[in-house]
Design a protein around this motif. Sequence first.
Motif, PDB file in Angstrom:
ATOM      1  N   ARG A  93       0.873  -1.281   0.304  1.00  0.00           N
ATOM      2  CA  ARG A  93       0.029  -0.033   0.625  1.00  0.00           C
ATOM      3  C   ARG A  93       0.968   1.252  -0.064  1.00  0.00           C
ATOM      4  O   ARG A  93       0.022   2.090   0.035  1.00  0.00           O
ATOM      5  N   ARG A  94       2.168   1.029   0.261  1.00  0.00           N
ATOM      6  CA  ARG A  94       2.769   2.404  -0.266  1.00  0.00           C
ATOM      7  C   ARG A  94       3.515   2.334  -1.621  1.00  0.00           C
ATOM      8  O   ARG A  94       3.576   2.168  -2.478  1.00  0.00           O
ATOM      9  N   ARG A  95       3.850   4.113  -1.705  1.00  0.00           N
ATOM     10  CA  ARG A  95       3.821   4.865  -2.307  1.00  0.00           C
ATOM     11  C   ARG A  95       4.906   5.744  -2.717  1.00  0.00           C
ATOM     12  O   ARG A  95       5.300   5.746  -1.319  1.00  0.00           O
ATOM     13  N   HIS A  96       5.829   5.256  -3.503  1.00  0.00           N
ATOM     14  CA  HIS A  96       7.181   6.513  -3.659  1.00  0.00           C
ATOM     15  C   HIS A  96       7.297   6.807  -5.068  1.00  0.00           C
ATOM     16  O   HIS A  96       7.318   5.916  -5.712  1.00  0.00           O
ATOM     17  N   THR A  97       7.899   8.186  -4.922  1.00  0.00           N
ATOM     18  CA  THR A  97       9.025   8.590  -5.794  1.00  0.00           C
ATOM     19  C   THR A  97       9.887   8.050  -6.354  1.00  0.00           C
ATOM     20  O   THR A  97      11.006   7.426  -5.352  1.00  0.00           O
ATOM     21  N   ALA A  98      10.435   7.527  -7.403  1.00  0.00           N
ATOM     22  CA  ALA A  98      11.529   7.006  -7.427  1.00  0.00           C
ATOM     23  C   ALA A  98      12.448   7.494  -8.963  1.00  0.00           C
ATOM     24  O   ALA A  98      11.964   7.894 -10.080  1.00  0.00           O
ATOM     25  N   THR A  99      13.725   7.005  -9.300  1.00  0.00           N
ATOM     26  CA  THR A  99      14.094   6.982 -10.166  1.00  0.00           C
ATOM     27  C   THR A  99      14.839   5.888 -10.856  1.00  0.00           C
ATOM     28  O   THR A  99      15.543   5.044  -9.794  1.00  0.00           O
ATOM     29  N   ALA A 100      14.861   5.637 -12.256  1.00  0.00           N
ATOM     30  CA  ALA A 100      15.187   4.640 -12.319  1.00  0.00           C
ATOM     31  C   ALA A 100      16.438   4.542 -13.550  1.00  0.00           C
ATOM     32  O   ALA A 100      16.228   5.617 -14.093  1.00  0.00           O
ATOM     33  N   ARG A 101      17.665   3.415 -13.002  1.00  0.00           N
ATOM     34  CA  ARG A 101      18.247   3.038 -14.016  1.00  0.00           C
ATOM     35  C   ARG A 101      18.569   2.271 -14.812  1.00  0.00           C
ATOM     36  O   ARG A 101      19.136   1.145 -13.762  1.00  0.00           O
ATOM     37  N   PRO A 102      18.885   1.973 -15.863  1.00  0.00           N
ATOM     38  CA  PRO A 102      18.907   0.632 -16.769  1.00  0.00           C
ATOM     39  C   PRO A 102      20.606   0.212 -16.273  1.00  0.00           C
ATOM     40  O   PRO A 102      21.399   0.879 -16.418  1.00  0.00           O
ATOM     41  N   THR A 103      20.972  -1.274 -15.775  1.00  0.00           N
ATOM     42  CA  THR A 103      22.078  -1.804 -15.513  1.00  0.00           C
ATOM     43  C   THR A 103      22.283  -3.072 -16.897  1.00  0.00           C
ATOM     44  O   THR A 103      21.631  -3.548 -16.723  1.00  0.00           O
ATOM     45  N   LEU A 104      23.803  -2.945 -16.615  1.00  0.00           N
ATOM     46  CA  LEU A 104      23.576  -3.902 -18.186  1.00  0.00           C
ATOM     47  C   LEU A 104      24.865  -4.925 -17.747  1.00  0.00           C
ATOM     48  O   LEU A 104      25.550  -4.353 -16.139  1.00  0.00           O
ATOM     49  N   ALA A 105      25.154  -6.044 -18.353  1.00  0.00           N
ATOM     50  CA  ALA A 105      25.943  -6.708 -17.825  1.00  0.00           C
ATOM     51  C   ALA A 105      28.015  -6.518 -17.123  1.00  0.00           C
ATOM     52  O   ALA A 105      28.427  -7.002 -16.621  1.00  0.00           O
ATOM     53  N   ASP A 106      27.765  -4.900 -18.692  1.00  0.00           N
ATOM     54  CA  ASP A 106      29.260  -5.190 -17.369  1.00  0.00           C
ATOM     55  C   ASP A 106      29.380  -4.124 -16.662  1.00  0.00           C
ATOM     56  O   ASP A 106      30.539  -3.363 -16.447  1.00  0.00           O
ATOM     57  N   ASP A 107      28.328  -4.104 -15.914  1.00  0.00           N
ATOM     58  CA  ASP A 107      28.087  -2.682 -14.903  1.00  0.00           C
ATOM     59  C   ASP A 107      29.057  -3.663 -13.791  1.00  0.00           C
ATOM     60  O   ASP A 107      28.865  -4.919 -13.098  1.00  0.00           O
ATOM     61  N   PRO A 108      29.592  -3.242 -13.192  1.00  0.00           N
ATOM     62  CA  PRO A 108      30.128  -3.580 -11.861  1.00  0.00           C
ATOM     63  C   PRO A 108      29.300  -4.320 -10.781  1.00  0.00           C
ATOM     64  O   PRO A 108      29.839  -5.938 -10.298  1.00  0.00           O
ATOM     65  N   ASP A 109      27.841  -3.928 -10.721  1.00  0.00           N
ATOM     66  CA  ASP A 109      27.215  -4.602  -9.967  1.00  0.00           C
ATOM     67  C   ASP A 109      26.184  -5.549 -10.120  1.00  0.00           C
ATOM     68  O   ASP A 109      25.428  -6.187  -9.742  1.00  0.00           O
ATOM     69  N   TYR A 110      26.094  -5.324 -11.627  1.00  0.00           N
ATOM     70  CA  TYR A 110      25.091  -6.844 -12.616  1.00  0.00           C
ATOM     71  C   TYR A 110      25.188  -7.781 -12.071  1.00  0.00           C
ATOM     72  O   TYR A 110      23.608  -8.594 -11.405  1.00  0.00           O
ATOM     73  N   ALA A 111      26.322  -8.584 -12.128  1.00  0.00           N
ATOM     74  CA  ALA A 111      26.108 -10.306 -11.643  1.00  0.00           C
ATOM     75  C   ALA A 111      25.220 -10.412 -10.165  1.00  0.00           C
ATOM     76  O   ALA A 111      24.741 -11.324  -9.587  1.00  0.00           O
ATOM     77  N   ARG A 112      26.159  -9.695  -9.363  1.00  0.00           N
ATOM     78  CA  ARG A 112      25.374  -9.919  -7.793  1.00  0.00           C
ATOM     79  C   ARG A 112      23.644  -9.877  -7.802  1.00  0.00           C
ATOM     80  O   ARG A 112      23.315  -9.954  -7.063  1.00  0.00           O
ATOM     81  N   ARG A 113      23.796  -7.510  -8.803  1.00  0.00           N
ATOM     82  CA  ARG A 113      22.294  -7.839  -8.433  1.00  0.00           C
ATOM     83  C   ARG A 113      21.115  -8.952  -9.567  1.00  0.00           C
ATOM     84  O   ARG A 113      20.555  -8.859  -8.548  1.00  0.00           O
ATOM     85  N   TRP A 114      22.189  -9.886 -10.600  1.00  0.00           N
ATOM     86  CA  TRP A 114      21.137 -10.565 -10.455  1.00  0.00           C
ATOM     87  C   TRP A 114      20.330 -12.236  -9.942  1.00  0.00           C
ATOM     88  O   TRP A 114      19.680 -12.098 -10.318  1.00  0.00           O
ATOM     89  N   THR A 115      22.009 -12.514  -9.211  1.00  0.00           N
ATOM     90  CA  THR A 115      21.917 -13.345  -8.272  1.00  0.00           C
ATOM     91  C   THR A 115      20.620 -12.838  -7.292  1.00  0.00           C
ATOM     92  O   THR A 115      19.155 -13.357  -7.089  1.00  0.00           O
ATOM     93  N   ILE A 116      19.995 -11.432  -7.167  1.00  0.00           N
ATOM     94  CA  ILE A 116      19.516 -10.807  -6.020  1.00  0.00           C
ATOM     95  C   ILE A 116      17.991 -10.842  -6.466  1.00  0.00           C
ATOM     96  O   ILE A 116      17.247 -11.857  -5.439  1.00  0.00           O
ATOM     97  N   VAL A 117      17.812 -11.009  -7.303  1.00  0.00           N
ATOM     98  CA  VAL A 117      16.062 -11.033  -8.964  1.00  0.00           C
ATOM     99  C   VAL A 117      16.122 -12.413  -9.141  1.00  0.00           C
ATOM    100  O   VAL A 117      15.090 -12.275  -8.934  1.00  0.00           O
ATOM    101  N   ASP A 118      16.414 -12.702  -8.782  1.00  0.00           N
ATOM    102  CA  ASP A 118      16.848 -14.700 -10.182  1.00  0.00           C
ATOM    103  C   ASP A 118      16.576 -15.109  -9.073  1.00  0.00           C
ATOM    104  O   ASP A 118      15.405 -15.995  -8.998  1.00  0.00           O
ATOM    105  N   GLU A 119      17.268 -14.580  -7.184  1.00  0.00           N
ATOM    106  CA  GLU A 119      16.190 -15.838  -6.435  1.00  0.00           C
ATOM    107  C   GLU A 119      15.197 -14.877  -5.232  1.00  0.00           C
ATOM    108  O   GLU A 119      14.425 -16.239  -5.679  1.00  0.00           O
ATOM    109  N   ALA A 120      14.249 -14.038  -6.325  1.00  0.00           N
ATOM    110  CA  ALA A 120      13.288 -13.576  -5.884  1.00  0.00           C
ATOM    111  C   ALA A 120      12.456 -14.366  -7.093  1.00  0.00           C
ATOM    112  O   ALA A 120      11.142 -14.534  -6.280  1.00  0.00           O
ATOM    113  N   ASN A 121      13.048 -14.466  -7.934  1.00  0.00           N
ATOM    114  CA  ASN A 121      11.662 -14.689  -8.833  1.00  0.00           C
ATOM    115  C   ASN A 121      12.236 -16.314  -9.268  1.00  0.00           C
ATOM    116  O   ASN A 121      11.512 -17.033 -10.503  1.00  0.00           O
TER     117      ASN A 121
END
Length: 143
Positions: free
Chosen positions: A92-120
């Motif tokens: 029920r909570r709403r927030h304004t946010a700013t989006a930034r797409p990241t791809l495999a060459d981003d230093p955080d991509y692999a770590r973040r992929w693990t986070i989202v893949d586990e969530a899904n």
Amino acid sequence: MSDLYHNILRAHRWIYETTDGFLGHRLLFGNPTLLLRTTGRRTGLPRTTALTYGRDGEKTYLVVASNGGSPKPPAWLANLKTEPLCTIQIGRRRHTATARPTLADDPDYARRWTIVDEANKGRYTQYQQKTSRPIPIVELRIN
């Protein structure tokens, strides 16, 4: 994406919106789900999409522009590239946010992929195997 699956996703979004987040946060497969509200890049009309998310810290939500492994990215990604300011709703909570797409060459991509893949529950890895396009992870940072 099959018509049945597309209709299930549409119904999930409708329930989430209609109940103002009372239902929907973990309705579909038990995945944590947020509502992403963007502005259509061509129409200027509001667009809402229900997406599984992962967390990366206190103010950052991560969503994946997988489009089910389709060769084309989802329209909401193009909307965010045109206008990165958006609204997200978690429960029920709403927030304004700013989006930034990241791809495999981003230093955080692999770590973040693990986070989202586990969530899904591993589905994003399956989707990536279905397409040759690199699937972006989109950072939604609360303002």
